[in-house]
Enzyme design. Structure first.
Site, mmCIF file in Angstrom:
data_model
loop_
_atom_site.group_PDB
_atom_site.id
_atom_site.type_symbol
_atom_site.label_atom_id
_atom_site.label_comp_id
_atom_site.label_asym_id
_atom_site.label_seq_id
_atom_site.Cartn_x
_atom_site.Cartn_y
_atom_site.Cartn_z
ATOM 1 N N ARG A 172 0.843 -1.200 0.000
ATOM 2 C CA ARG A 172 0.000 0.000 0.000
ATOM 3 C C ARG A 172 0.878 1.250 0.000
ATOM 4 O O ARG A 172 0.577 2.223 -0.700
ATOM 5 C CB ARG A 172 -0.939 0.004 1.196
ATOM 6 C CG ARG A 172 -2.064 -1.012 1.110
ATOM 7 C CD ARG A 172 -3.040 -0.881 2.267
ATOM 8 N NE ARG A 172 -3.858 0.319 2.153
ATOM 9 C CZ ARG A 172 -4.662 0.753 3.114
ATOM 10 N NH1 ARG A 172 -4.730 0.107 4.274
ATOM 11 N NH2 ARG A 172 -5.383 1.852 2.935
ATOM 12 N N CYS A 230 -1.357 5.743 9.117
ATOM 13 C CA CYS A 230 -1.694 4.461 8.506
ATOM 14 C C CYS A 230 -2.830 4.707 7.525
ATOM 15 O O CYS A 230 -2.841 5.729 6.842
ATOM 16 C CB CYS A 230 -2.061 3.439 9.578
ATOM 17 S SG CYS A 230 -3.427 3.974 10.647
#
Length: 271
Positions: A172, A230
């Site tokens: 990611r 995050c």
């Protein structure tokens, strides 16, 4: 105070507020897992309802409203003079969110069960489907601002002058996949630091010295300003717990990638 507690230490602890915070981001409600079996005496604390406010431009898991958080914690029995222990079954990634959030709102006597539900079961102790009755209302008073937080502009600036850790999986960060948010990639200048690398294969935290060595290899050190983000500010709290165990301070970008990527004016790096 140690931020972690072992199953043996928890079993010997009296007069504790025990909170089950299991959740599956994007999955079924965590209370389903709680009802299938939990630590005796534990009450369920919901990530979406108790530890976050409604999703929106600020991100998928913004900080809860102060009054609402105080009400939730009092309902669960959080009080001065009685420690809180939280656990999950996901490497403490959700438990770390309540550890951080309680401390942000001024309650320090909170610990995470290292290894979570699995560590408890591995110690030979029982789980139960029996739910305790309503808790005696707590007297917790929520007072925000006891830990540092970042908004998008501050996160961008910190990435230039210090170390901004990206706690998501490496794919990611690199922009190879993005299953949830509008754009793939990372905040320019951020350093990839997946939370999975804070843990042993058993799902417990690495020893403090190993955590410190890990973060130092990423550029974190005493006197170096550090932040973490995050996807939505949940697993980044796990990164901050690991930093805390290593003796290193850090700030949380609460909105995280869900906030950053939703703004088309924000630059994105890949690779």
């Amino acid at each position: 105070m140690n931020a972690l507690i072992t199953a043996d230490e928890l079993a010997a602890l009296e007069h504790v507020t025990l909170l089950d915070v299991r959740s599956r981001l994007g999955g079924p409600p965590g209370v389903q897992f709680y009802r299938e079996g939990h630590l005796p005496g534990a009450r369920y604390c919901d990530l979406e309802q108790d530890l976050s406010s409604a999703a929106g431009p600020a991100g998928r898991h913004p900080l809860p409203d102060t009054a609402a958080f105080q009400e939730s914690m009092r309902r669960l029995g959080v009080s001065r003079g009685r420690p809180v222990v939280a656990y999950d079954d996901a490497g403490s990634t959700i438990a770390a969110r309540i550890w951080w959030t309680l401390r942000y709102f001024g309650f320090d006597d909170v610990r995470v069960l290292d290894g979570g539900l699995q560590a408890w079961a591995d110690s030979g102790r029982p789980v139960t489907k029996e739910e305790p009755g309503p808790a005696e209302p707590g007297d917790f008073v929520a007072s925000p601002g006891h830990l540092p937080i970042l908004d998008a502009d501050e996160a961008a600036a910190l990435a230039r002058r210090g170390v901004l850790l990206d706690a998501r999986a490496g794919e990611r960060y690199r922009g190879e996949v993005e299953p949830i948010d509008p754009r793939a990639g990372h905040v320019p200048g951020a350093v990839s630091a997946p939370t999975t690398e804070n843990l042993t294969p058993r799902g417990t935290f690495l020893p403090a010295a190993e955590l410190r060595a890990r973060f130092e290899a990423l550029g974190v050190a005493d006197g170096v300003e550090t932040g973490a983000y995050c996807g939505s500010g949940v697993t980044a709290a796990h990164e901050l717990l690991a930093l805390h165990l290593a003796g290193l301070p850090g700030a949380l970008y609460v909105g995280s990638w869900s906030n950053w990527s939703a703004d088309p004016g924000r630059p994105v790096e890949t690779g």
